[in-house]
Scaffold this active site. Structure first.
Site, PDB file in Angstrom:
ATOM      1  N   GLN A 255       1.121  -1.268  -0.397  1.00 22.46           N
ATOM      2  CA  GLN A 255      -0.292   0.280  -0.249  1.00 22.46           C
ATOM      3  C   GLN A 255       0.547   0.869   0.417  1.00 22.46           C
ATOM      4  OE1 GLN A 255      -4.005   0.087  -0.367  1.00 22.46           O
ATOM      5  NE2 GLN A 255      -2.952  -2.340  -1.068  1.00 22.46           N
ATOM      6  N   HIS A 258       1.883   3.183  -3.173  1.00 23.02           N
ATOM      7  CA  HIS A 258       0.616   3.873  -3.607  1.00 23.02           C
ATOM      8  C   HIS A 258       1.158   5.361  -4.550  1.00 23.02           C
ATOM      9  CE1 HIS A 258      -3.033   1.138  -4.988  1.00 23.02           C
ATOM     10  NE2 HIS A 258      -2.879   0.642  -4.402  1.00 23.02           N
ATOM     11  N   GLU A 323      -9.800   1.190   4.331  1.00 18.73           N
ATOM     12  CA  GLU A 323      -9.857   0.713   3.535  1.00 18.73           C
ATOM     13  C   GLU A 323      -9.931  -0.729   3.522  1.00 18.73           C
ATOM     14  OE1 GLU A 323      -8.843   1.476  -1.331  1.00 18.73           O
ATOM     15  OE2 GLU A 323      -7.011   2.609   0.742  1.00 18.73           O
ATOM     16  N   HIS A 324      -7.818  -1.382   3.751  1.00 15.94           N
ATOM     17  CA  HIS A 324      -8.245  -2.400   4.372  1.00 15.94           C
ATOM     18  C   HIS A 324      -7.961  -3.028   5.521  1.00 15.94           C
ATOM     19  CE1 HIS A 324      -6.743  -1.021  -0.265  1.00 15.94           C
ATOM     20  NE2 HIS A 324      -7.308  -2.269  -0.642  1.00 15.94           N
ATOM     21  N   ASP A 357      -7.127  -6.933  -4.351  1.00 21.55           N
ATOM     22  CA  ASP A 357      -6.960  -6.489  -5.351  1.00 21.55           C
ATOM     23  C   ASP A 357      -7.707  -6.537  -6.529  1.00 21.55           C
ATOM     24  OD1 ASP A 357      -6.968  -3.667  -4.047  1.00 21.55           O
ATOM     25  OD2 ASP A 357      -4.174  -3.730  -4.415  1.00 21.55           O
ATOM     26  N   HIS A 416     -54.801  15.421   1.369  1.00 21.22           N
ATOM     27  CA  HIS A 416     -54.727  13.834   2.283  1.00 21.22           C
ATOM     28  C   HIS A 416     -55.290  12.969   3.070  1.00 21.22           C
ATOM     29  CE1 HIS A 416     -50.026  15.616   1.217  1.00 21.22           C
ATOM     30  NE2 HIS A 416     -49.696  14.572   1.342  1.00 21.22           N
TER      31      HIS A 416
END
Length: 426
Positions: A255, A258, A323-324, A357, A416
Site C-alpha cells: 500500500q 501507491h 480501507e484494507h 485487489d 391528503h
C-alpha cells in the site's frame, strides 16, 4: 526504526488517527473553482464546450473507440495478462452473483400486497484513468458488478492517449462494456453528468481519477449519482507473535507504494514483532522501484502501535475504519466479531491485500479516510435501483381509512385526508 513505533497509551492512538485525517485533508487540492467553471460551461454549451476542453487538455476532440480497435487490443494483449483478466472477471462475477438483490412481494393480509422491484440502472458511466495510471483491474472491478446488476448501457470514458492501454481495452471487452469514448478529465465527467450531443447523460458515474475528476464527481452528485469520493490508499494490519515478519512487511509496502499520502499502519501486541517487521520493511523497500514514494509514505503516515491486548488493537481499528484491514494472528477468525469498521477484512497469513485487489472477487473499490464507518464497498447494490410496490383492495384500504385521515389532519394536510375520504363517502 524505519516504521516509527509507539506504545499504546491513549494519546498515541489519537495522534495516529489525527495524522490520518490530516492526510485526507492534504489530498484535497484547491481546484474546485476551476472544476466548477468547466462543469457550468458544459452544462450551458454542451458539446461545443466539451470539445474545446478536450482539445485543450486531452489534445484531441472526443471520439468513440471502434470495436475493431478494441478487438485488436485484445489480440495484442499479453496472453498471460489476458488470461489473468479473464480469470479475475470470472471470480468477480461469481462473487457478485451471490449477493444480487432480487424483486420480491408478499401479502401481509387479505387485499394487502406489498413488495419491491429491483432493477439495474439504465445507463452508467465508468471513468478510467489513462497514461501511467492505467489499471485494467479497476475496469473489471467496476464493470463486472454493473453488468451482473443488469445495467443496460455501460459507457467507459478514458483519455485518448497516443497508445491507449491494450490491457484496459481488453478488460473492457471481457467485462462487457458497451461503449468506450476517448475523453478524460473534468470534461468527461461534465459530459456524462449533463449529456452533450452524442455523449448521453448517465444515471451514475463510477471509477477512480485524479483530483480534478474527484472534484467533478463530487459536483455531479445530485444531478447524477456517484460511487464515492476516494482518498489515498491505506492498509492496517493486526499481527501477533505468529505472523511472518517478512510477509507482513511486504503487505504494508504494497500500500505504501501507491503514493506519498498512502498509509501503512501496524497494530500488534509484541514489540519484538514491531521491530522485526520494521526492519523487514526497510530491507524490502530499498529493493523496490518505487522506493522514494514508499519512504515518503512511511515517514509521513506509517507507524506501528504496540498494545497490551489485541482487543484494544481491534478497538483502534474500528476508530480508524481502514480501507484494507488484515488480521494476521494465530486464530484470525476469532477477532472478526470485534471488527466493525473496514472496507475489506483479510483473514490469515494467506489472504494478503493484493489478493483482494486482483483475484478474490469482492470489489477493490472501497471506502477510505474513515468512511468505512458508514460506506460499503462498490458492489451490485451500487448499480441497482429499488422501487416500492403497493397494491390494496377496497376492503384493505377501508380498514385503514380512519387512521390515514386522522394522521393527515394531524399534519394539516386536508387534501391528503380527502384523497382517502372521498373513496368511502366520509
Amino acid at each position: 526504526m524505519f516504521l516509527k513505533t509507539v506504545l499504546a497509551d491513549g494519546k498515541a492512538e489519537q495522534q495516529v488517527i489525527r495524522e490520518m485525517k490530516q492526510r485526507a485533508a492534504a489530498a484535497r487540492s484547491d481546484i474546485e473553482k476551476t472544476v466548477a467553471a468547466v462543469m457550468a460551461d458544459v452544462q450551458a454549451r454542451g458539446m461545443e464546450a466539451v470539445r474545446e476542453y478536450a482539445e485543450k487538455f486531452d489534445g484531441k476532440a472526443p471520439y468513440i473507440v471502434s470495436q475493431e480497435t478494441i478487438d485488436a487490443a485484445y489480440e495484442r494483449c499479453d496472453p498471460t495478462v489476458r488470461t489473468a483478466l479473464e480469470r479475475a472477471a470470472k471470480n468477480i462475477r461469481d462473487y457478485h452473483e451471490q449477493m444480487l438483490a432480487r424483486t420480491w412481494e408478499y401479502e401481509r393480509a387479505p387485499g394487502e400486497k406489498l413488495g419491491q422491484t429491483v432493477r439495474g440502472l439504465t445507463r452508467v458511466g465508468l471513468y478510467v484513468p489513462g497514461g501511467t495510471a492505467a489499471y485494467p483491474s479497476s475496469v473489471l472491478m467496476n464493470a463486472v458488478p454493473a453488468k451482473v446488476a443488469g445495467v443496460e448501457e455501460l459507457i467507459m470514458v478514458t483519455p485518448p492517449t497516443e497508445n491507449m492501454s491494450d490491457a484496459v481495452l481488453t478488460a473492457a471487452k471481457i467485462a462487457g462494456v458497451d461503449k468506450v469514448i476517448a475523453i478524460g478529465g473534468t470534461q468527461a465527467i461534465a459530459a456524462l453528468t449533463y449529456g452533450a450531443d452524442w455523449i448521453p447523460q448517465v444515471d451514475k458515474i463510477v471509477g477512480p481519477g485524479n483530483a480534478y475528476v474527484a472534484a467533478a464527481k463530487k459536483m455531479a452528485y445530485g444531478t447524477v449519482d456517484i460511487d464515492m469520493i476516494a482518498g489515498p490508499s491505506e492498509v492496517l494490519v493486526i499481527a501477533d507473535y505468529t505472523a511472518n515478519p517478512t510477509w507482513v512487511a511486504a503487505d504494508l509496502l504494497s500500500q505504501a507504494e501507491h503514493d506519498k499520502l498512502a498509509s501503512a499502519v501496524l497494530l500488534t501486541d509484541s514489540m519484538a514483532q514491531a521491530q522485526a517487521i520494521s526492519a523487514e520493511m526497510e530491507r524490502q523497500a530499498k529493493e523496490l522501484p518505487r522506493w522514494e514514494i514508499i519512504r515518503e509514505s512511511v515517514e509521513g503516515y506509517g507507524c506501528a502501535v504496540v498494545f497490551e491486548e489485541l482487543e484494544d488493537a481491534c478497538a483502534m481499528a474500528n476508530v480508524v475504519a481502514p480501507e484494507h484491514l488484515e488480521v494476521v494472528t494465530d486464530n484470525p477468525r476469532q477477532w472478526l466479531p470485534y471488527l466493525k469498521n473496514a472496507g475489506a477484512i483479510f483473514l490469515g497469513q494467506y489472504a494478503p491485500e493484493p489478493l483482494g485487489d486482483y483475484m478474490a472477487g469482492p470489489c477493490h473499490v472501497l471506502p477510505t479516510s474513515g468512511t468505512a464507518r458508514f460506506f460499503s464497498p462498490l458492489s451490485t447494490d451500487t448499480f441497482l435501483k429499488k422501487t416500492s410496490v403497493i397494491e390494496y383492495s377496497r376492503g384493505a384500504l377501508e380498514n385503514l381509512a380512519d387512521d390515514i385521515i386522522a394522521l393527515a389532519k394531524c399534519e394539516k394536510l386536508d387534501a391528503h385526508a380527502n384523497s382517502v375520504a372521498v373513496r368511502f363517502g366520509k
